[in-house]
Design an enzyme around this catalytic site. Structure first.
Site, PDB file in Angstrom:
ATOM      1  CE  LYS A   1      -3.529  -2.468   2.293  1.00  0.00           C
ATOM      2  NZ  LYS A   1      -4.539  -2.896   3.300  1.00  0.00           N
TER       3      LYS A   1
ATOM      4  CG  ASP B   1      -9.690  -0.608   5.184  1.00  0.00           C
ATOM      5  OD1 ASP B   1      -9.318  -0.975   4.030  1.00  0.00           O
ATOM      6  OD2 ASP B   1      -8.906  -0.719   6.432  1.00  0.00           O
TER       7      ASP B   1
ATOM      8  CD  GLN C   1      -3.346  -4.941   6.612  1.00  0.00           C
ATOM      9  OE1 GLN C   1      -3.494  -3.702   5.912  1.00  0.00           O
ATOM     10  NE2 GLN C   1      -3.667  -5.760   5.945  1.00  0.00           N
TER      11      GLN C   1
HETATM   12  N1  GUN Z   1      -6.598  -7.169   6.189  1.00  0.00           N
HETATM   13  C1  GUN Z   1      -6.977  -8.084   5.122  1.00  0.00           C
HETATM   14  N2  GUN Z   1      -7.611  -7.189   4.362  1.00  0.00           N
HETATM   15  C2  GUN Z   1      -7.627  -6.030   4.684  1.00  0.00           C
HETATM   16  C3  GUN Z   1      -8.415  -4.736   4.166  1.00  0.00           C
HETATM   17  O1  GUN Z   1      -8.671  -4.716   3.178  1.00  0.00           O
HETATM   18  N3  GUN Z   1      -8.105  -3.574   5.054  1.00  0.00           N
HETATM   19  C4  GUN Z   1      -7.352  -3.797   6.306  1.00  0.00           C
HETATM   20  N4  GUN Z   1      -7.452  -2.865   6.970  1.00  0.00           N
HETATM   21  N5  GUN Z   1      -7.171  -4.819   6.842  1.00  0.00           N
HETATM   22  C5  GUN Z   1      -7.303  -5.820   5.864  1.00  0.00           C
END
Ligand code: GUN
Length: 286
Positions: free
Chosen positions: A52, A119, A96
């Site tokens: 990211k 998100d 995350q």
């Molecule tokens: N862990 C796995 N997928 C995601 C996601 O799309 N966002 C976040 N914050 N954590 C994750």
């Protein structure tokens, strides 16, 4: 059969985002800034957050990664979220997941300001999505819609069968496909005769987390097949000791499908671009 090439489509969307950021900056606007909180040292989470960060750099966004030890308490984490909520420099925040067991994920995701919740996990954004109002969409369903739109896949009146009912993929995907005029079925672990449902699908979206769950024999000739699965399966011949497997048995489904996403290179890169689009939208929605 045509491949739904997430690598290619995401590349062209990233290029568009990059050009928009250049324009934004030239006109004195703010550079989009994404913050990510990572608690602990889970291998997959570290990889995702790193990716990211790299994506942000590539399109010209600012990005901040805040790393905390696995021993961080829920209250300490809440205080960090609150700091970012109140920091005008930061437009989008992701925490995350998964978080260490002693921290309640619900408390954390609900503490993030819904205006920075790129998100799309906050109940406010879920409600706005449900009503078809401007909001942050969860990145994977958002990316899948962008992919289907890119290939001009007709959705109106089509039967879309979603396999999996998670809060971040299955459920929101059903709402978005409904908004695209599909007739939607959601199948899950308690569905009886799941194969009969999948057989009727014009569009199958597999998001169950079971490697190669959807076989060619289960799908209709000419179906559109979207594979959200990315399970790490041990492979001693692979460089990092594992291989990514989708929820779809690719070879048998590719023989019957009209369109299909590969794994990797299908939904994964579209999810990443979904997050970038949300971060750009965070600026536009201000
Ligand atoms: N862990 C796995 N997928 C995601 C996601 O799309 N966002 C976040 N914050 N954590 C994750």
């Amino acid at each position: 059969m045509q491949i739904l090439n997430g690598n290619e489509v995401s590349k062209s969307i990233r290029e568009q985002i990059k050009q928009e950021v250049i324009k934004l900056k030239a006109s004195g606007g703010k550079t989009p800034h994404l913050a990510a909180i990572l608690v602990g040292t889970d291998g997959a989470s570290m990889t995702y957050v790193g990716a990211k960060e790299k994506d942000c750099m590539e399109v010209g966004f600012d990005s901040t990664v805040l790393r905390f030890p696995a021993t961080t308490t829920e209250d300490e984490l809440l205080a960090e979220v609150e700091k970012i909520n109140n920091n005008p420099e930061i437009d989008g925040l992701i925490v995350q997941l998964p978080l260490p067991k002693h921290i309640k994920e619900k408390r954390i995701t609900e503490a993030i300001s819904y205006k920075k919740d790129v998100d799309g996990f906050h109940p406010m954004n879920v409600g706005l999505m449900f009503k078809g109002l401007p909001c942050f969409l969860p990145a994977t369903p958002f990316g899948i819609v962008k992919l289907l739109e890119h290939y001009k896949i007709d959705t109106t009146g089509k039967h879309c069968v979603i396999v999996g009912r998670s809060d971040i993929v299955g459920k929101p995907m059903s709402i978005l496909m409904l908004q695209k005029n599909c007739t939607v079925s959601i199948c899950h672990s308690k569905t009886t005769d799941i194969e009969a449902h999948i057989q009727r699908a014009d569009i199958v979206i597999a998001a169950v987390g079971i490697p190669e769950f959807v076989k060619g024999s289960m799908i209709k000739e000419g179906a559109v097949v979207v594979d959200v699965g990315i399970t790490r399966v041990e492979d001693t011949t692979a460089k990092n000791g594992f291989r990514l497997k989708g929820d779809v048995e690719y070879a048998s489904c590719a023989e019957k499908a009209s369109f299909i996403t590969p794994v990797p290179g299908g939904v994964g890169p579209m999810t990443r671009v979904g997050l970038l689009l949300n971060t750009l939208n965070a600026i536009k929605m201000k």
